[in-house]
Design an enzyme around this catalytic site. Structure first.
Site, PDB file in Angstrom:
ATOM      1  N   CYS A 111      61.390  12.844 -34.476  1.00  0.00           N
ATOM      2  CA  CYS A 111      61.071  13.742 -33.367  1.00  0.00           C
ATOM      3  C   CYS A 111      60.683  12.952 -32.119  1.00  0.00           C
ATOM      4  CB  CYS A 111      59.995  14.733 -33.807  1.00  0.00           C
ATOM      5  SG  CYS A 111      59.816  16.169 -32.741  1.00  0.00           S
ATOM      6  N   HIS A 112      59.441  13.064 -31.654  1.00  0.00           N
ATOM      7  CA  HIS A 112      58.977  12.345 -30.465  1.00  0.00           C
ATOM      8  C   HIS A 112      58.460  10.935 -30.788  1.00  0.00           C
ATOM      9  CE1 HIS A 112      59.078  16.406 -28.801  1.00  0.00           C
ATOM     10  NE2 HIS A 112      59.027  15.860 -27.592  1.00  0.00           N
TER      11      HIS A 112
END
Length: 186
Positions: A111-112
């Site tokens: 994800c991030h």
């Protein structure tokens, strides 16, 4: 299923970690036999989130200041927006991530979390994926960003989002199984 008996895996996270990106890979690694530590910026607990809503709290096993790459066989970086954004401002956390690449140990980021790869200057020249909103950051750091469920480039495993966790976990376990127990550990 991969046999990870005898292996130690660090999960680096802080408040605002996307809970499912912490708990599901953690569960997969533990079920495969590895021991797991939650490494964070401070002692105590971190606050998990389900997107923007507070979820559960998790006890920290070690601070990043007290953790060493030599103690672990691999590193997992869960996402959530606030988690890696906070971690990347901490020199010890950035150094910890970079040290896994220097030691050529497996690193998995979802994800991030690839923001940590950007900050540690280890994205350059690598094929990877992330949540789409940080693809420009990855590209600006010299990474070859692709829109795929899971990408493996050398010792690095990356995925885009919680929807990719099954594929992420499969590749994570596969890559960890290739690493000898205690490789480079003191």
């Amino acid at each position: 299923m991969a046999d990870l008996n005898g292996k130690r895996v660090a999960f680096l996270a802080t408040d605002m970690v996307e809970q499912v990106e912490l708990t599901e890979p953690w569960k997969a690694v533990e079920e495969a036999g590895a021991s797991v530590d939650l490494v964070s910026l401070e002692e105590g607990e971190i606050q998990g989130f389900n997107h923007y809503d507070k979820a559960d709290k998790f006890p920290v096993d070690r601070t990043v200041e007290d953790a060493s790459t030599e103690d672990y066989d691999a590193l997992v970086l869960p996402g959530g927006v606030g988690n890696p954004d906070t971690l990347r401002m901490n020199e010890n956390a950035v150094r910890f991530v970079k040290s896994f690449f220097d030691a050529e140990k497996p690193v998995a980021a979802i994800c991030h979390a690839p923001w940590m790869l950007v900050e540690a200057d280890v994205a350059r020249g690598r094929k990877l994926t992330s949540f789409w909103s940080i693809k420009t950051d990855v590209k600006n750091a010299g990474g070859n960003w692709v829109d795929e469920k899971v990408v493996v480039d050398g010792n690095l495993v990356t995925s885009r989002s919680p929807g990719d966790i099954p594929a992420f976990n499969e590749k994570l376990l596969e890559e960890l199984a290739k690493t000898p127990v205690g490789a480079g550990r003191s």
